[in-house]
Design a protein around this motif. Structure first.
Motif, PDB file in Angstrom:
ATOM      1  N   PRO A 269       0.801  -1.237   0.000  1.00  0.00           N
ATOM      2  CA  PRO A 269       0.000   0.000   0.000  1.00  0.00           C
ATOM      3  C   PRO A 269       0.826   1.276   0.000  1.00  0.00           C
ATOM      4  CG  PRO A 269      -0.110  -1.103   2.140  1.00  0.00           C
ATOM      5  CD  PRO A 269       0.558  -2.058   1.198  1.00  0.00           C
ATOM      6  N   ARG A 270       2.127   1.186   0.293  1.00  0.00           N
ATOM      7  CA  ARG A 270       2.966   2.386   0.223  1.00  0.00           C
ATOM      8  C   ARG A 270       3.024   2.950  -1.196  1.00  0.00           C
ATOM      9  NH1 ARG A 270       8.525   0.399   2.771  1.00  0.00           N
ATOM     10  NH2 ARG A 270       7.879  -1.459   1.587  1.00  0.00           N
ATOM     11  N   ASP A 271       2.674   2.127  -2.179  1.00  0.00           N
ATOM     12  CA  ASP A 271       2.718   2.570  -3.572  1.00  0.00           C
ATOM     13  C   ASP A 271       1.460   3.308  -4.011  1.00  0.00           C
ATOM     14  OD1 ASP A 271       5.269   1.702  -4.434  1.00  0.00           O
ATOM     15  OD2 ASP A 271       4.560  -0.374  -4.553  1.00  0.00           O
ATOM     16  N   LEU A 272       0.481   3.483  -3.117  1.00  0.00           N
ATOM     17  CA  LEU A 272      -0.788   4.096  -3.530  1.00  0.00           C
ATOM     18  C   LEU A 272      -0.630   5.479  -4.152  1.00  0.00           C
ATOM     19  CD1 LEU A 272      -3.863   4.116  -3.723  1.00  0.00           C
ATOM     20  CD2 LEU A 272      -3.942   4.924  -1.355  1.00  0.00           C
ATOM     21  N   PRO A 273       0.048   6.443  -3.493  1.00  0.00           N
ATOM     22  CA  PRO A 273       0.115   7.783  -4.113  1.00  0.00           C
ATOM     23  C   PRO A 273       0.852   7.786  -5.439  1.00  0.00           C
ATOM     24  CG  PRO A 273       1.595   7.647  -2.230  1.00  0.00           C
ATOM     25  CD  PRO A 273       0.739   6.417  -2.194  1.00  0.00           C
ATOM     26  N   ILE A 274       1.868   6.938  -5.568  1.00  0.00           N
ATOM     27  CA  ILE A 274       2.625   6.878  -6.814  1.00  0.00           C
ATOM     28  C   ILE A 274       1.761   6.282  -7.919  1.00  0.00           C
ATOM     29  CG2 ILE A 274       4.719   5.975  -7.889  1.00  0.00           C
ATOM     30  CD1 ILE A 274       5.706   5.738  -4.843  1.00  0.00           C
ATOM     31  N   ALA A 275       1.016   5.229  -7.578  1.00  0.00           N
ATOM     32  CA  ALA A 275       0.132   4.603  -8.576  1.00  0.00           C
ATOM     33  C   ALA A 275      -0.918   5.587  -9.055  1.00  0.00           C
ATOM     34  CB  ALA A 275      -0.524   3.363  -7.981  1.00  0.00           C
ATOM     35  N   ILE A 276      -1.525   6.343  -8.142  1.00  0.00           N
ATOM     36  CA  ILE A 276      -2.537   7.326  -8.533  1.00  0.00           C
ATOM     37  C   ILE A 276      -1.919   8.402  -9.422  1.00  0.00           C
ATOM     38  CG2 ILE A 276      -4.063   9.142  -7.674  1.00  0.00           C
ATOM     39  CD1 ILE A 276      -4.544   7.410  -5.204  1.00  0.00           C
ATOM     40  N   SER A 277      -0.739   8.894  -9.032  1.00  0.00           N
ATOM     41  CA  SER A 277      -0.065   9.922  -9.822  1.00  0.00           C
ATOM     42  C   SER A 277       0.216   9.434 -11.235  1.00  0.00           C
ATOM     43  CB  SER A 277       1.248  10.318  -9.125  1.00  0.00           C
ATOM     44  OG  SER A 277       1.995  11.217  -9.912  1.00  0.00           O
ATOM     45  N   ARG A 278       0.647   8.199 -11.364  1.00  0.00           N
ATOM     46  CA  ARG A 278       0.970   7.676 -12.693  1.00  0.00           C
ATOM     47  C   ARG A 278      -0.282   7.435 -13.529  1.00  0.00           C
ATOM     48  NH1 ARG A 278       6.262   3.788 -11.369  1.00  0.00           N
ATOM     49  NH2 ARG A 278       7.471   5.504 -10.452  1.00  0.00           N
ATOM     50  N   CYS A 279      -1.363   7.033 -12.889  1.00  0.00           N
ATOM     51  CA  CYS A 279      -2.620   6.867 -13.632  1.00  0.00           C
ATOM     52  C   CYS A 279      -3.150   8.207 -14.109  1.00  0.00           C
ATOM     53  CB  CYS A 279      -3.655   6.163 -12.757  1.00  0.00           C
ATOM     54  SG  CYS A 279      -3.302   4.413 -12.454  1.00  0.00           S
ATOM     55  N   ARG A 280      -3.034   9.227 -13.286  1.00  0.00           N
ATOM     56  CA  ARG A 280      -3.470  10.558 -13.693  1.00  0.00           C
ATOM     57  C   ARG A 280      -2.623  11.055 -14.863  1.00  0.00           C
ATOM     58  NH1 ARG A 280      -7.144  12.950 -10.846  1.00  0.00           N
ATOM     59  NH2 ARG A 280      -6.646  14.926 -11.852  1.00  0.00           N
ATOM     60  N   ARG A 281      -1.323  10.796 -14.793  1.00  0.00           N
ATOM     61  CA  ARG A 281      -0.435  11.203 -15.875  1.00  0.00           C
ATOM     62  C   ARG A 281      -0.778  10.443 -17.156  1.00  0.00           C
ATOM     63  NH1 ARG A 281       5.182   9.819 -14.213  1.00  0.00           N
ATOM     64  NH2 ARG A 281       4.631  11.209 -12.506  1.00  0.00           N
ATOM     65  N   LEU A 282      -1.036   9.144 -17.030  1.00  0.00           N
ATOM     66  CA  LEU A 282      -1.387   8.318 -18.184  1.00  0.00           C
ATOM     67  C   LEU A 282      -2.583   8.889 -18.935  1.00  0.00           C
ATOM     68  CD1 LEU A 282      -1.273   5.535 -19.771  1.00  0.00           C
ATOM     69  CD2 LEU A 282      -2.881   4.704 -18.031  1.00  0.00           C
ATOM     70  N   LEU A 283      -3.596   9.331 -18.193  1.00  0.00           N
ATOM     71  CA  LEU A 283      -4.839   9.815 -18.791  1.00  0.00           C
ATOM     72  C   LEU A 283      -4.866  11.330 -18.967  1.00  0.00           C
ATOM     73  CD1 LEU A 283      -7.404   7.555 -16.874  1.00  0.00           C
ATOM     74  CD2 LEU A 283      -6.294   7.135 -19.080  1.00  0.00           C
ATOM     75  N   ASP A 284      -3.774  12.009 -18.629  1.00  0.00           N
ATOM     76  CA  ASP A 284      -3.694  13.466 -18.819  1.00  0.00           C
ATOM     77  C   ASP A 284      -4.830  14.174 -18.078  1.00  0.00           C
ATOM     78  OD1 ASP A 284      -2.610  15.824 -19.806  1.00  0.00           O
ATOM     79  OD2 ASP A 284      -3.602  15.692 -21.750  1.00  0.00           O
TER      80      ASP A 284
END
Length: 494
Positions: A269-284
């Motif tokens: 779960p420590r990866d949650l903020p990074i995963a969200i950030s990368r998904c937001r970047r993926l979808l612009d």
């Protein structure tokens, strides 16, 4: 924007959601900060002050509004359309660098001293790198509290806090509620759509964006180019594996009229903020479509395309190195052939993962995993083998950096210095991997064909001259031009 008091007051009084995340309104009398579109009765102008970030509000002693939940606003578009040190620092902080490497690690990645980076962020954002990282930890903690049954002690460390006491104090200070009270309020759907998942290990939440958003080319492109084993389109959702600092994840992203539904399964779960950030970047998702479309609509030949489907985004990537490899594999071949080449690399060199829902099997191989690749095993022309092997070597040894910290001009120069890299490959990497909103592909066949059909100049030089009026949003103009074709990348899968 936050220094233009008159404009900010007008945005708050009209509850203009376009400015959510661009600035935050802090109310001196209540000591609460809100997003501009907060549904509460607007405070008197003399009681308002404006901040560029949530972290700046928190640093000044304000707590988050429980009604509009400003910490769930879309990110400011400013940090995703700039390549200066401050914008690159923000992107790195969103990617968790401060939590993993500290402020010295952040400064080293940017080539500055710690003092220089702290001074620049304080001047422009009103908050230090540590304060920005703390605000992100608080948001991660809230999500884990509200969407998982994890014990509070586990949440504290998963969110990046050094102690349970610091976790408790921060949550109370930022949200004016204890962790237990936050969880008690989370029964049933939340205001931002997050909810406690019924699937163990899965976190379900909404990813907000600024309207409008046309999902057709965005999800159509991701689905049509999906690499088997790493990506798939299933039941109206784009699914893919994510290589993350502490483990791996699987995400499902579903377009909705006013948000993107996100289901995340993480091994840590420590990866949650990074995963969200990368998904937001993926979808612009942090783009400002109104600013983009207004600029492009000023060209009478582009205006009909913009009016027909406003809010097109640029499909980006969760991993810049992965996309660069895939861009080389896709040189001068069809979409289907590019997927086949990439799938072979994944099967041979990717790390296997477990997908509870089936369908996804691997992480895309890292440059380090591909560094020992035998070029004779590649079903590619010899020149393209050389291009791919050289690229992988440069990424693996660090001589070519493609990531949130990249200077776009330097990255372009580094790519063009490699054999087999011309303007098209370099610009498509700049557009989708680096996130440059002004990347442009005047020599692309689809762009030239669309330009000719619209009465725009069709030669690269003449089209580049005409496209000067589209700056700094030429990457979005490319999306509108591509969308005139009937290729599957421009349509949501059935």
């Amino acid at each position: 924007m936050h220094t233009d008091t008159e404009r900010c007051v007008r945005a708050v009084q009209s509850k203009d959601a376009r400015f959510d995340g661009v600035f935050f309104t802090a109310v001196r009398t209540t000591r609460i900060y809100c997003r501009p579109s907060c549904p509460a009765v607007p405070p008197k102008p003399e009681n308002m002050e404006f901040h560029p970030t949530a972290a700046s509000c928190q640093r000044a002693g304000f707590r988050a509004c429980k009604r509009c939940r400003p910490d769930t606003s879309p990110g400011s578009p400013h940090w995703h359309v700039r390549a200066d040190a401050v914008a690159r620092a923000v992107r790195l902080i969103q990617d968790g660098v401060v939590d993993r490497e500290g402020v010295p690690g952040l400064a080293a990645r940017l080539g500055y001293s710690t003092r220089q980076i702290e001074r620049q962020l304080l001047t422009e954002l009103g908050a230090s790198p540590l304060a920005l990282a703390r605000a992100q930890r608080a948001q991660t903690a809230r999500l884990l509290i509200e969407t998982t049954p994890m014990p509070m002690a586990q949440i504290a460390f998963a969110a990046g806090f050094s102690s349970i006491r610091t976790f408790n104090d921060t949550v109370r200070e930022v949200f004016a509620l204890t962790p237990g009270e936050l969880r008690a309020r989370a029964r049933g759907p939340r205001a931002d759509g997050s909810r406690v998942s019924t699937t163990p290990g899965t976190i379900t939440l909404r990813l907000p964006f600024r309207a409008p958003l046309d999902p057709s080319n965005l999800f159509g492109h991701l689905a049509a180019t999906a690499v088997p084993g790493v990506e798939e389109w299933r039941d109206g959702a784009y699914r893919r594996t994510l290589a993350l600092p502490y483990g791996y994840g699987i995400v499902a992203l579903t377009p909705r009229p006013d948000h993107v539904l996100c289901r995340l399964s993480l091994t840590d779960p420590r990866d949650l903020p990074i995963a969200i950030s990368r998904c937001r970047r993926l979808l612009d998702l942090d783009a400002d479509p109104v600013a983009v479309d207004d600029q492009l609509r000023a060209d009478p030949l582009l205006a009909p395309l913009v009016d027909a489907a406003p809010g097109r985004r640029v499909p980006r990537t969760v991993d810049a190195a992965e996309f660069a490899v895939r861009a080389v594999l896709g040189q001068q071949v069809s979409t289907a052939a590019a997927r086949t080449h990439a799938a072979r690399l994944v099967t041979a060199h990717g790390v296997r993962v477990e997908d509870p829902e089936g369908g996804l099997t691997h992480l895309f191989p890292t440059p380090e995993a591909l560094a020992g690749l035998d070029p004779e095993t590649l079903a590619l022309p010899r020149s393209r083998r050389t291009t791919l092997i050289t690229l992988i070597g440069a990424l693996a040894d660090g001589s070519l950096a493609l990531g949130p910290e990249s200077d776009w001009a330097e990255a372009r120069a580094g790519l063009l210095a490699l054999p087999g890299f011309g303007p098209w490959t370099t610009e498509v990497i700049a557009m989708r991997a680096l996130g440059d909103p002004d990347a442009f592909l005047p020599g692309d066949l689809g762009v030239r064909r669309a330009a000719q059909s619209l009465g725009l100049p069709a030669t690269p030089a003449a089209l580049t001259d005409r496209a000067a009026r589209w700056r700094p949003w030429r990457a979005y103009a490319v999306q509108y031009l591509w969308a005139t074709d009937e290729h599957p990348i421009n349509h949501l899968p059935a």
